[in-house]
Design a protein around this motif. Sequence first.
Motif, PDB file in Angstrom:
ATOM      1  N   PRO A  20       1.501  -1.213  -0.155  1.00  0.00           N
ATOM      2  CA  PRO A  20       0.081  -0.207   0.117  1.00  0.00           C
ATOM      3  C   PRO A  20       0.842   1.252  -0.065  1.00  0.00           C
ATOM      4  N   ALA A  21       0.469   2.241  -0.189  1.00  0.00           N
ATOM      5  CA  ALA A  21       1.032   3.390  -0.451  1.00  0.00           C
ATOM      6  C   ALA A  21       1.531   4.229   1.304  1.00  0.00           C
ATOM      7  N   GLY A  22       2.220   4.398   1.069  1.00  0.00           N
ATOM      8  CA  GLY A  22       2.832   5.060   2.623  1.00  0.00           C
ATOM      9  C   GLY A  22       3.785   3.544   3.137  1.00  0.00           C
ATOM     10  N   VAL A  23       3.576   2.858   2.799  1.00  0.00           N
ATOM     11  CA  VAL A  23       4.903   1.964   3.188  1.00  0.00           C
ATOM     12  C   VAL A  23       6.224   1.051   2.555  1.00  0.00           C
ATOM     13  N   GLU A  24       6.978   1.881   3.220  1.00  0.00           N
ATOM     14  CA  GLU A  24       8.243   1.429   2.587  1.00  0.00           C
ATOM     15  C   GLU A  24       9.404   0.330   2.141  1.00  0.00           C
ATOM     16  N   LEU A  25       9.071   0.184   1.415  1.00  0.00           N
ATOM     17  CA  LEU A  25      10.497  -1.226   1.219  1.00  0.00           C
ATOM     18  C   LEU A  25      12.005  -1.609   1.427  1.00  0.00           C
ATOM     19  N   VAL A  26      12.563  -2.377   1.661  1.00  0.00           N
ATOM     20  CA  VAL A  26      12.775  -1.898   2.514  1.00  0.00           C
ATOM     21  C   VAL A  26      13.488  -3.626   1.214  1.00  0.00           C
ATOM     22  N   ALA A  27      14.674  -2.579   0.389  1.00  0.00           N
ATOM     23  CA  ALA A  27      15.040  -4.772  -0.254  1.00  0.00           C
ATOM     24  C   ALA A  27      16.799  -5.248   0.466  1.00  0.00           C
ATOM     25  N   VAL A  28      15.869  -5.958   1.552  1.00  0.00           N
ATOM     26  CA  VAL A  28      17.031  -6.690   1.855  1.00  0.00           C
ATOM     27  C   VAL A  28      17.730  -7.760   1.436  1.00  0.00           C
ATOM     28  N   SER A  29      19.061  -6.946   0.411  1.00  0.00           N
ATOM     29  CA  SER A  29      20.517  -7.301  -0.318  1.00  0.00           C
ATOM     30  C   SER A  29      21.236  -7.618   0.230  1.00  0.00           C
ATOM     31  N   LYS A  30      21.522  -8.265   2.657  1.00  0.00           N
ATOM     32  CA  LYS A  30      22.456  -8.710   2.553  1.00  0.00           C
ATOM     33  C   LYS A  30      22.611 -10.303   2.275  1.00  0.00           C
ATOM     34  N   PHE A  31      23.853 -10.593   1.319  1.00  0.00           N
ATOM     35  CA  PHE A  31      24.797 -11.245   1.509  1.00  0.00           C
ATOM     36  C   PHE A  31      23.937 -11.773   0.102  1.00  0.00           C
ATOM     37  N   HIS A  32      24.040 -10.516  -0.978  1.00  0.00           N
ATOM     38  CA  HIS A  32      24.102 -10.662  -2.732  1.00  0.00           C
ATOM     39  C   HIS A  32      24.836  -9.634  -2.569  1.00  0.00           C
ATOM     40  N   PRO A  33      25.022 -10.106  -4.451  1.00  0.00           N
ATOM     41  CA  PRO A  33      26.055  -9.252  -4.912  1.00  0.00           C
ATOM     42  C   PRO A  33      25.574  -7.625  -5.131  1.00  0.00           C
ATOM     43  N   ALA A  34      26.482  -6.929  -5.496  1.00  0.00           N
ATOM     44  CA  ALA A  34      26.350  -5.755  -6.585  1.00  0.00           C
ATOM     45  C   ALA A  34      25.962  -5.992  -6.876  1.00  0.00           C
ATOM     46  N   GLU A  35      25.452  -6.852  -8.032  1.00  0.00           N
ATOM     47  CA  GLU A  35      24.831  -6.955  -9.260  1.00  0.00           C
ATOM     48  C   GLU A  35      23.306  -6.706  -8.366  1.00  0.00           C
ATOM     49  N   ALA A  36      22.945  -7.806  -8.428  1.00  0.00           N
ATOM     50  CA  ALA A  36      21.736  -7.719  -8.522  1.00  0.00           C
ATOM     51  C   ALA A  36      20.989  -6.928  -7.831  1.00  0.00           C
ATOM     52  N   ILE A  37      21.868  -5.898  -6.711  1.00  0.00           N
ATOM     53  CA  ILE A  37      21.247  -4.405  -6.017  1.00  0.00           C
ATOM     54  C   ILE A  37      21.252  -3.652  -7.178  1.00  0.00           C
ATOM     55  N   MET A  38      21.743  -3.845  -7.968  1.00  0.00           N
ATOM     56  CA  MET A  38      21.813  -2.582  -9.424  1.00  0.00           C
ATOM     57  C   MET A  38      20.765  -3.440 -10.399  1.00  0.00           C
ATOM     58  N   GLN A  39      20.463  -4.919 -10.002  1.00  0.00           N
ATOM     59  CA  GLN A  39      19.117  -5.079 -10.997  1.00  0.00           C
ATOM     60  C   GLN A  39      17.706  -4.626 -10.379  1.00  0.00           C
ATOM     61  N   ALA A  40      18.275  -4.438  -9.093  1.00  0.00           N
ATOM     62  CA  ALA A  40      16.692  -4.244  -8.311  1.00  0.00           C
ATOM     63  C   ALA A  40      16.774  -2.448  -8.600  1.00  0.00           C
ATOM     64  N   TYR A  41      17.980  -1.901  -8.231  1.00  0.00           N
ATOM     65  CA  TYR A  41      18.149   0.062  -8.489  1.00  0.00           C
ATOM     66  C   TYR A  41      17.746   0.193 -10.080  1.00  0.00           C
ATOM     67  N   GLU A  42      18.288  -0.261 -10.850  1.00  0.00           N
ATOM     68  CA  GLU A  42      17.544  -0.332 -12.217  1.00  0.00           C
ATOM     69  C   GLU A  42      16.333  -0.186 -12.114  1.00  0.00           C
ATOM     70  N   ALA A  43      15.026  -0.797 -11.637  1.00  0.00           N
ATOM     71  CA  ALA A  43      13.601  -1.271 -11.718  1.00  0.00           C
ATOM     72  C   ALA A  43      13.392  -0.363 -10.144  1.00  0.00           C
ATOM     73  N   GLY A  44      13.697   0.363 -10.018  1.00  0.00           N
ATOM     74  CA  GLY A  44      13.706   1.342  -9.225  1.00  0.00           C
ATOM     75  C   GLY A  44      13.613   1.815  -7.880  1.00  0.00           C
ATOM     76  N   GLN A  45      14.388   1.144  -7.180  1.00  0.00           N
ATOM     77  CA  GLN A  45      14.609   0.448  -5.997  1.00  0.00           C
ATOM     78  C   GLN A  45      15.142   1.093  -5.314  1.00  0.00           C
ATOM     79  N   ARG A  46      15.120   2.131  -4.170  1.00  0.00           N
ATOM     80  CA  ARG A  46      16.492   3.207  -4.023  1.00  0.00           C
ATOM     81  C   ARG A  46      16.844   2.410  -2.283  1.00  0.00           C
ATOM     82  N   CYS A  47      15.850   1.939  -1.228  1.00  0.00           N
ATOM     83  CA  CYS A  47      16.041   1.564   0.109  1.00  0.00           C
ATOM     84  C   CYS A  47      17.171   0.291  -0.240  1.00  0.00           C
ATOM     85  N   PHE A  48      17.714   0.111   0.642  1.00  0.00           N
ATOM     86  CA  PHE A  48      18.251  -1.278   0.860  1.00  0.00           C
ATOM     87  C   PHE A  48      18.603  -1.947   2.371  1.00  0.00           C
TER      88      PHE A  48
END
Length: 225
Positions: A20-48
Amino acid sequence: MTERETDIKKNIERIRSEIPAGVELVAVSKFHPAEAIMQAYEAGQRCFGESRVQELLEKKTILPADIKWHFIGHLQTNKVRQLVGLPSMIESVDSPRLLELIHKESEKKGIVTDLLLQVHVAKEETKFGFYPEELKTWLTTGEYMKFNSVRICGLMGMASNTPDMEVVRHDFRKIREIYDWIKSNVDISHFKHLSMGMSGDWPIAVEEGADIVRIGSAIFGDRQY
């Protein structure tokens, strides 16, 4: 685009459409490489979310500067100096001693650190956090007010590790009740966030009042290393 890249993008888009609107998504990137984080970043995610200080430091150094990092793991007191100044939020402050150390290090660095107090309601003794009555008593003393280089922005908590979703809901409801009690009985000006819910239970957490959810495997799949 590889199959994994496509999956991460689709997962981010699906979850964001469901939250829902007003709920912040923290994408838990622990143990995942920077390349995977960049894929989420390019999909618009900014909080990890990261749970190890060294891993957060390494990723922050090489990934885009506008990423907002949340530290969500157990923070050892001897890692406080390294951590302070890296994340935009420390979600896992589980003792008065840890809060004091974060305050002192923030003061030295001339910054104010936003944090959440971790509350323990789950059945497992392995989980960290303040016990509810302990937290209420400590906050009622007002001792936290002398630590002006930190901002207590809310609570973080986890439900019991069980397939019984009624137990999970009960745990989230208990955390929300503690949050509401603090809002009503303690004057903390920045106290507004409730972080609870992970990949397997976040919809229940949102129903029970979470405005931050921490989702990892439902975005990135199983850890890569």
